[in-house]
Scaffold this motif. Sequence first.
Motif, mmCIF file in Angstrom:
data_model
loop_
_atom_site.group_PDB
_atom_site.id
_atom_site.type_symbol
_atom_site.label_atom_id
_atom_site.label_comp_id
_atom_site.label_asym_id
_atom_site.label_seq_id
_atom_site.Cartn_x
_atom_site.Cartn_y
_atom_site.Cartn_z
ATOM 1 N N ARG A 36 0.850 -1.204 0.000
ATOM 2 C CA ARG A 36 0.000 0.000 0.000
ATOM 3 C C ARG A 36 0.882 1.249 0.000
ATOM 4 O O ARG A 36 0.681 2.158 -0.778
ATOM 5 N N LYS A 37 1.836 1.299 0.909
ATOM 6 C CA LYS A 37 2.856 2.349 0.927
ATOM 7 C C LYS A 37 4.111 1.706 0.342
ATOM 8 O O LYS A 37 4.674 0.788 0.929
ATOM 9 N N PRO A 38 4.546 2.164 -0.851
ATOM 10 C CA PRO A 38 5.685 1.525 -1.523
ATOM 11 C C PRO A 38 6.945 1.480 -0.657
ATOM 12 O O PRO A 38 7.193 2.366 0.157
ATOM 13 N N ASN A 58 -2.568 -3.068 -10.004
ATOM 14 C CA ASN A 58 -1.243 -2.832 -9.446
ATOM 15 C C ASN A 58 -0.490 -1.808 -10.304
ATOM 16 O O ASN A 58 0.161 -0.902 -9.771
ATOM 17 N N ALA A 59 -0.600 -1.924 -11.626
ATOM 18 C CA ALA A 59 0.058 -0.961 -12.515
ATOM 19 C C ALA A 59 -0.531 0.433 -12.326
ATOM 20 O O ALA A 59 0.202 1.433 -12.290
ATOM 21 N N ALA A 60 -1.844 0.521 -12.185
ATOM 22 C CA ALA A 60 -2.489 1.819 -11.973
ATOM 23 C C ALA A 60 -2.069 2.418 -10.630
ATOM 24 O O ALA A 60 -1.847 3.636 -10.527
ATOM 25 N N ALA A 61 -1.921 1.588 -9.605
ATOM 26 C CA ALA A 61 -1.472 2.070 -8.292
ATOM 27 C C ALA A 61 -0.046 2.597 -8.378
ATOM 28 O O ALA A 61 0.288 3.604 -7.733
ATOM 29 N N ALA A 62 0.798 1.960 -9.174
ATOM 30 C CA ALA A 62 2.183 2.418 -9.345
ATOM 31 C C ALA A 62 2.222 3.771 -10.031
ATOM 32 O O ALA A 62 3.001 4.652 -9.642
ATOM 33 N N VAL A 63 1.359 3.987 -11.020
ATOM 34 C CA VAL A 63 1.296 5.286 -11.691
ATOM 35 C C VAL A 63 0.829 6.362 -10.717
ATOM 36 O O VAL A 63 1.376 7.466 -10.691
ATOM 37 N N ARG A 64 -0.161 6.038 -9.876
ATOM 38 C CA ARG A 64 -0.631 7.008 -8.879
ATOM 39 C C ARG A 64 0.485 7.334 -7.883
ATOM 40 O O ARG A 64 0.624 8.477 -7.444
ATOM 41 N N ALA A 65 1.272 6.340 -7.501
ATOM 42 C CA ALA A 65 2.319 6.547 -6.490
ATOM 43 C C ALA A 65 3.546 7.251 -7.046
ATOM 44 O O ALA A 65 4.165 8.079 -6.368
#
Length: 69
Positions: A36-38, A58-65
């Motif tokens: 959740r928190k990289p 997961n890919a979309a979460a990486a772009v957001r982060a």
Amino acid sequence: ANLRRLVWSRAQNRCEYTSHEGRRCNSTFQLEIDHRKPVARGGQATSENLRLLCRSCNAAAAVRAFGSA
């Protein structure tokens, strides 16, 4: 191994991503454990910080982060 089993069990073998509207993805295809928190931002491998996401969420979460670059 115990932590991985806990994450999978808690998620009931489905993607845990939930939209802002409260809709859960629930995909069972290409599931991956995500922080959740990289880790790059200080996240740790704890049960509270790990979740199960499908590859697209997961890919979309990486772009957001981290941004798209």
